[in-house]
Scaffold this active site. Structure first.
Site, short mmCIF file in Angstrom:
data_model
loop_
_atom_site.label_atom_id
_atom_site.label_comp_id
_atom_site.label_asym_id
_atom_site.label_seq_id
_atom_site.Cartn_x
_atom_site.Cartn_y
_atom_site.Cartn_z
N HIS A 238 0.82 -1.21 0.00
CA HIS A 238 0.00 0.00 0.00
C HIS A 238 0.86 1.27 0.00
O HIS A 238 0.77 2.12 -0.87
CB HIS A 238 -0.88 0.05 1.25
CG HIS A 238 -1.74 -1.15 1.45
ND1 HIS A 238 -2.82 -1.42 0.66
CD2 HIS A 238 -1.68 -2.16 2.36
CE1 HIS A 238 -3.42 -2.53 1.07
NE2 HIS A 238 -2.74 -3.00 2.11
C1 BDR Z 1 -2.84 1.19 5.27
O1 BDR Z 1 -3.13 0.72 6.58
C2 BDR Z 1 -1.96 0.44 7.27
O2 BDR Z 1 -2.10 -0.70 8.08
C3 BDR Z 1 -0.88 0.30 6.23
O3 BDR Z 1 0.37 0.66 6.75
C4 BDR Z 1 -1.32 1.24 5.15
O4 BDR Z 1 -0.86 2.56 5.38
C5 BDR Z 1 -3.51 0.28 4.27
O5 BDR Z 1 -4.88 0.29 4.47
#
Ligand code: BDR
Ligand code: CA
Length: 309
Positions: A238
């Site tokens: 992500h």
């Molecule tokens: C986001 O949520 C967090 O757990 C990850 O680091 C990322 O920024 C993804 O939904």
């Protein structure tokens, strides 16, 4: 042309760690600071994790500061099932030799904005940026570019409606999207196209470097989480998508949109409404739509291979 100055606002987080290591290994950008926010773990832990990652990269020139400990939205955030109790997969770490800067992270961010054109890469809950707007009205117009990982057009990951970074502080997100910055948003619909597989984990381990070994070790429990929740060990990258956008603005296809955030609601709290039904000429928000994952994986492999012990 000068390299973009980049400040990373983050809640490390395994995928935050990869994103930070990618940025720190990339000659296209100058990382001026890493500012922690509460999210994947409480602030004391995410600040420690930010120091761990910057120390792992041996970048003692990069400032690490701590921002907000409490979200503006009144609820408890818990992400240990994804990132481990310590946020980085519960490995053993020594005390990092990168100090925590004594400046408040939000004030440090304002300083960096006033010092020259700044791109902010926001890969955690948006609390720090909402407080920045509150303390410095109008500062949004001074920021060159704000790239956010957060939100989802179609399906969330904490609830069916909400993605974690927005769900963790919807009120902050509402304020950030209502302000006047040039925003590029990487929602889940985009970041779910970006993943690493077991070959990549084996490749990082085979580098036989501290960075390679740590990355492979952090990604292993993250892969186990993905298997349990998504049915495959492939790990979503992500946060690295927000960094990738800054490294190469042609790498991710984007379209114009308007974004609003649901701050209430019984089932929809933290949902983002990403209106891309037509290209809004009056919208400053662009949203990531598609990415070539093969190309991203090769870039990430090559950049992480540049770290030497
Ligand atoms: C986001 O949520 C967090 O757990 C990850 O680091 C990322 O920024 C993804 O939904
Ligand atoms: Ca994150």
């Amino acid at each position: 042309m000068a390299r973009p100055r980049v400040l990373i606002d983050t809640d490390p987080g395994v995928d935050d760690a990869i994103a930070i290591l990618l940025a720190l290994a990339s000659p296209e950008v100058e990382v001026v600071g890493v500012v922690a926010v509460a999210g994947n773990a409480p602030l004391a832990q995410t600040a420690l994790n930010a120091r761990r990652i910057v120390a792992l990269a041996r970048r003692h020139d990069v400032v690490v500061a701590a921002g907000c400990a409490e979200s503006l939205s009144d609820h408890v955030v818990e992400a240990s099932v994804v990132h481990g109790r310590d946020g980085l997969g519960d490995l053993e770490w020594g005390e990092p030799d990168v100090p925590l800067d004594p400046r408040d992270g939000v004030d440090f961010t304002a300083e960096m904005i006033h010092a020259g054109p700044l791109t902010i890469v926001a890969i955690g809950p948006l609390t720090n940026l909402a407080v920045l707007l509150e303390r410095h009205p109008g500062i949004d117009r001074e920021v060159e570019h704000l790239v956010i990982m957060g939100g989802a057009s179609f399906e969330g990951n904490v609830t069916p409606a909400a993605e974690f970074n927005i769900w963790a502080d919807p009120e902050a997100a509402r304020r950030v999207f209502a302000a006047q910055w040039r925003i590029t948003l990487m929602p889940l619909d985009l970041t779910h196209q970006a993943s690493l597989n077991d070959d990549d984990l084996a490749y990082f381990a085979s580098l036989d470097t501290l960075v390679g070994a740590r990355v492979a070790a952090m990604l292993e429990p993250y892969a186990q989480f993905h298997l349990a929740w998504h049915g495959r060990r492939d790990v979503f990258m992500h946060d690295a998508m927000a960094v990738y956008e800054v490294l190469d603005d042609a790498a991710i296809l984007k379209c114009g949109a308007r974004v609003s955030v649901e701050t209430g609601g019984v089932h929809s709290r933290g949902a983002t409404f990403i209106d891309r039904r037509r290209v809004h000429t009056d919208s400053d928000v662009r949203v990531g739509v598609s990415v070539d994952n093969e190309r991203f994986r090769q870039l990430l492999r090559a950049r992480l291979a540049t770290y030497r012990d």
